[in-house]
Design an enzyme around this catalytic site. Structure first.
Site, PDB file in Angstrom:
ATOM      1  N   LYS A   1      -2.557   0.821  12.558  1.00  0.00           N
ATOM      2  CA  LYS A   1      -4.137   0.891  11.851  1.00  0.00           C
ATOM      3  C   LYS A   1      -4.634   0.562  12.723  1.00  0.00           C
ATOM      4  O   LYS A   1      -4.724   0.121  13.797  1.00  0.00           O
ATOM      5  CB  LYS A   1      -4.745  -0.251  10.480  1.00  0.00           C
ATOM      6  CG  LYS A   1      -3.646  -0.177   9.311  1.00  0.00           C
ATOM      7  CD  LYS A   1      -3.910  -1.036   8.253  1.00  0.00           C
ATOM      8  CE  LYS A   1      -3.695  -0.923   6.816  1.00  0.00           C
ATOM      9  NZ  LYS A   1      -4.124  -0.031   6.484  1.00  0.00           N
TER      10      LYS A   1
ATOM     11  N   ASP B   1      -3.832  -8.260   1.601  1.00  0.00           N
ATOM     12  CA  ASP B   1      -3.623  -7.560   1.187  1.00  0.00           C
ATOM     13  C   ASP B   1      -2.228  -8.379   0.532  1.00  0.00           C
ATOM     14  O   ASP B   1      -1.200  -6.692   0.036  1.00  0.00           O
ATOM     15  CB  ASP B   1      -2.122  -6.160   2.629  1.00  0.00           C
ATOM     16  CG  ASP B   1      -2.256  -4.745   1.753  1.00  0.00           C
ATOM     17  OD1 ASP B   1      -2.898  -4.538   0.478  1.00  0.00           O
ATOM     18  OD2 ASP B   1      -1.728  -4.304   2.410  1.00  0.00           O
TER      19      ASP B   1
ATOM     20  N   GLU C   1       3.403   1.187   2.223  1.00  0.00           N
ATOM     21  CA  GLU C   1       4.288   0.250   2.179  1.00  0.00           C
ATOM     22  C   GLU C   1       4.231  -0.948   1.137  1.00  0.00           C
ATOM     23  O   GLU C   1       5.250  -0.929   0.609  1.00  0.00           O
ATOM     24  CB  GLU C   1       4.052  -1.173   3.347  1.00  0.00           C
ATOM     25  CG  GLU C   1       3.241  -1.824   3.634  1.00  0.00           C
ATOM     26  CD  GLU C   1       1.379  -1.712   3.780  1.00  0.00           C
ATOM     27  OE1 GLU C   1       1.314  -0.702   4.187  1.00  0.00           O
ATOM     28  OE2 GLU C   1       1.062  -2.253   2.566  1.00  0.00           O
TER      29      GLU C   1
ATOM     30  N   ARG D   1       3.366   0.582  -1.732  1.00  0.00           N
ATOM     31  CA  ARG D   1       4.503   1.357  -2.976  1.00  0.00           C
ATOM     32  C   ARG D   1       6.330   0.723  -2.572  1.00  0.00           C
ATOM     33  O   ARG D   1       6.587   1.371  -3.649  1.00  0.00           O
ATOM     34  CB  ARG D   1       4.185   2.472  -2.563  1.00  0.00           C
ATOM     35  CG  ARG D   1       4.160   4.133  -1.804  1.00  0.00           C
ATOM     36  CD  ARG D   1       3.765   4.795  -2.040  1.00  0.00           C
ATOM     37  NE  ARG D   1       2.085   4.511  -0.469  1.00  0.00           N
ATOM     38  CZ  ARG D   1       0.864   6.037  -0.623  1.00  0.00           C
ATOM     39  NH1 ARG D   1       2.012   6.374  -0.843  1.00  0.00           N
ATOM     40  NH2 ARG D   1       0.012   4.970  -0.344  1.00  0.00           N
TER      41      ARG D   1
HETATM   42  N1  BES Z   1      -3.478  -2.206   2.577  1.00  0.00           N
HETATM   43  C1  BES Z   1      -3.383  -0.478   2.483  1.00  0.00           C
HETATM   44  C2  BES Z   1      -4.786  -0.173   1.354  1.00  0.00           C
HETATM   45  C3  BES Z   1      -6.520  -0.354   1.923  1.00  0.00           C
HETATM   46  C4  BES Z   1      -6.722  -0.213   2.909  1.00  0.00           C
HETATM   47  C5  BES Z   1      -6.448  -1.675   0.884  1.00  0.00           C
HETATM   48  C6  BES Z   1      -8.122   0.068   2.900  1.00  0.00           C
HETATM   49  C7  BES Z   1      -7.638  -2.457   1.862  1.00  0.00           C
HETATM   50  C8  BES Z   1      -8.375  -2.208   2.100  1.00  0.00           C
HETATM   51  C9  BES Z   1      -3.004   0.911   2.086  1.00  0.00           C
HETATM   52  O1  BES Z   1      -0.758  -0.331   2.808  1.00  0.00           O
HETATM   53  C10 BES Z   1      -2.302   1.439   3.350  1.00  0.00           C
HETATM   54  O2  BES Z   1      -2.332   1.738   4.252  1.00  0.00           O
HETATM   55  N2  BES Z   1      -2.481   2.562   2.539  1.00  0.00           N
HETATM   56  C11 BES Z   1      -2.910   3.383   3.209  1.00  0.00           C
HETATM   57  C12 BES Z   1      -1.906   4.786   2.923  1.00  0.00           C
HETATM   58  C13 BES Z   1      -2.062   6.030   3.469  1.00  0.00           C
HETATM   59  C14 BES Z   1      -0.954   5.192   4.485  1.00  0.00           C
HETATM   60  C15 BES Z   1      -0.533   7.360   2.920  1.00  0.00           C
HETATM   61  C16 BES Z   1      -4.271   4.341   2.864  1.00  0.00           C
HETATM   62  O3  BES Z   1      -4.950   4.318   2.470  1.00  0.00           O
HETATM   63  O4  BES Z   1      -4.458   4.777   4.162  1.00  0.00           O
HETATM   64 ZN    ZN Z   2      -1.128  -2.781   2.606  1.00  0.00          ZN
HETATM   65 MN    MN Z   3      -0.728  -0.060   4.386  1.00  0.00          MN
END
Ligand code: BES
Ligand code: ZN
Ligand code: MN
Length: 507
Positions: free
Chosen positions: A269, A280, A341, A343
């Site tokens: 990230k 999370d 991760e 899912r």
């Molecule tokens: N924990 C994140 C989602 C998230 C984003 C929660 C912002 C709270 C605030 C999740 O694990 C994630 O990183 N999802 C990705 C999925 C993508 C890689 C398909 C996302 O949403 O970018």
């Molecule tokens: Zn996450």
């Molecule tokens: Mn993630």
């Protein structure tokens, strides 16, 4: 916030809170004449205060000190949520003004839809929920916050009505306490310890699967996420049975994503805002908090909560994009993004819960996708379901406590995108847009036939929002605890047999 109920009596207090109803109606019963005069003077100056729900006005320097007007709207339309909202707005005003003590006289007019004692309890509930603070790591403590004294004709009845609400609120508080802990203090093992310490004394049966247990059961998806972290993962189940063993078939299971920190892994990230990824585990916190609420108020239901606790880190042992893993269900998954991760964790927890407990319904909660935040902002959780009635029940429960959801689509187009690889059964991330829906379709692949399932994507809801009536601003807020508590109360609890009614307490 400390809250006390006491009988009506006209005593001076440094801060007087006076309820005002729609069209500037005032009920002067129980109020000091000077307070009534002050309030009426303010209410006659046009445009200042209408008496609508959620209006609050603080007026310093009146005859009896500070005067706080709170709007309750139309008496005949008064309900629990309106009182909670007024209580929440009041708590916010008291804390903004740094008022240490305040006294509210609550006497509702005869046409009100609630009794004064019920209204007092709901108002106290809203104030308690909104006034949550997390100052554990501040060396200068802010203390217990304002002391709110609520004067009401039948203080004992208000106290009785408030007792189960205090337990519900304790569930929300517990979820928030977990969510706001920094990730160096709260990781899978310490979260497990906190669950045991809080829930075991309430009669909740807790089981934790270790890494070895999970390997033996073939949970290759959850373990792939965990393998880059020095912290050991746990899969924790929490069983509450308030039916005395009568309920043999499990009506509902609650499942939560508990990623105690999400760096994204090698699909790392960006630096900005990565600290927010301590939230999370918000889905798991909601599940745990709901179990705390149900056990605390001894809800007559059998229920299982299950959370997958892992940390998504980077190391020489971390999983890579391109890896192929095998889930407990036997489906193979090509990892094309280590940041998808949640899912993977849910897939194995869901399989385990279905095989072990055979629930008729499952609701899972997860801070799953940034895409859901893009779609619905902090206004709604995304609701994905294979059953219209179940989805409607969840949205209704959410609306009743202002933890609202909005139905989002599942569809074959999204499903196909999750199978678009020459190498494995599934991929863990798609790139066709609709990221909240593709994630939901991935999870759906792990729901067994006949199980009614709803997935709540709470990525934007679990922290950071401001201006909500009963959730604290900006920090981890325990979103979902009250929705679940309400859903169980409305749809899944054993109803007392109508044949032998217990005598109702005096209103
Ligand atoms: N924990 C994140 C989602 C998230 C984003 C929660 C912002 C709270 C605030 C999740 O694990 C994630 O990183 N999802 C990705 C999925 C993508 C890689 C398909 C996302 O949403 O970018
Ligand atoms: Zn996450
Ligand atoms: Mn993630």
């Amino acid at each position: 916030m400390q809250i006390e109920f006491s009988p009506l009596s006209i005593k001076p207090a440094p801060v007087h809170i006076v309820p005002v109803f729609a069209d500037r109606r005032l009920d002067s019963a129980g109020l000091h004449p000077d307070t009534v005069a002050d309030a009426e003077r303010i209410l006659t100056s046009p445009g200042t205060f209408e008496g609508k729900t959620s209006e609050v006005l603080t007026v310093p320097g009146t005859a009896n000190g500070m005067l706080v007007l709170i709007g309750l709207g139309k008496p005949e339309a008064l309900n629990a949520l309106a009182c909670e909202t007024a209580g929440g707005r009041l708590a916010k005003a008291l804390s903004d003004q740094k008022l240490a003590r305040a006294e509210l006289v609550l006497h509702l007019p005869a046409d009100a839809a609630l009794s004064s004692s019920q209204a007092a309890a709901h108002l106290a509930h809203g104030a308690l929920l909104k006034s949550y603070k997390f100052d554990k790591y501040k060396t200068a403590k802010t203390g217990e916050g304002p002391f709110l004294s609520i004067r009401v004709a039948d203080a004992a009845a208000a106290e009785r009505a408030f007792a189960p609400m205090r337990e519900s609120a304790a569930g929300a508080y517990f979820a928030r306490d977990l969510a706001n802990e920094p990730p160096n203090a709260l990781y899978p093992e310490t979260m497990l310890q906190r669950l045991i310490a809080e829930l075991s004394p309430l009669g909740v049966k807790i089981r934790a699967l270790s890494e070895d247990d999970m390997r033996e059961k073939g949970m290759g998806a959850l373990l792939a996420v965990a393998q880059g972290s020095a912290k050991k993962p746990y899969l924790v189940t929490m069983e509450w049975d308030g039916t005395g063993g009568r309920q043999k078939d499990l009506p509902i299971a609650l499942v939560g994503k508990g990623v105690t920190f999400d760096t994204g892994g090698y699909s790392i990230k960006p630096a900005a805002g990565m600290d927010q990824m301590k939230f999370d585990m918000g889905g798991a916190a909601a599940v745990v908090g709901a179990i705390r609420s149900l056990a605390g108020r001894k809800a007559p239901v059998r229920i299982v909560g299950a959370v997958g606790l892992v940390e998504n880190m980077i190391s020489g042992n971390a999983y890579r994009p391109g890896d192929i893993v095998t889930s407990m269900a036997g489906k193979t998954i090509e990892i094309n993004n280590t940041d998808a991760e949640g899912r993977l964790v849910l897939a194995d927890v869901l399989t385990y819960v279905q095989r072990e407990f055979k629930p008729a319904h499952i609701v899972d909660l997860a801070t799953l996708t940034g895409a859901c935040r893009v779609a619905l902002g902090t206004a709604f959780a995304g609701v994905f379901s294979n059953d219209d009635d179940f989805a409607a029940a969840i949205m209704q429960a959410g609306a009743a406590v202002h933890e609202r959801g909005w139905r989002m689509p599942l569809d074959d187009i999204f499903n196909r995108a999750m199978k678009d690889t020459p190498y494995a059964d599934l991929v863990n991330a798609a790139s066709i847009g609709g990221g909240a829906s593709t994630a939901a379709e991935f999870i759906k692949e792990f729901i067994e036939p006949g199980v009614k399932w709803t997935h709540l994507d709470i990525a934007a809801m679990a922290s950071g929002a401001s201006g909500h009536p009963t959730l604290p601003d900006k920090i981890g807020n325990g979103f979902g605890v009250r929705l679940l508590d309400r859903l169980i109360a409305d749809r899944f609890e054993e109803k007392a047999p109508a044949a032998s009614p217990t005598p109702a307490p005096a209103p």
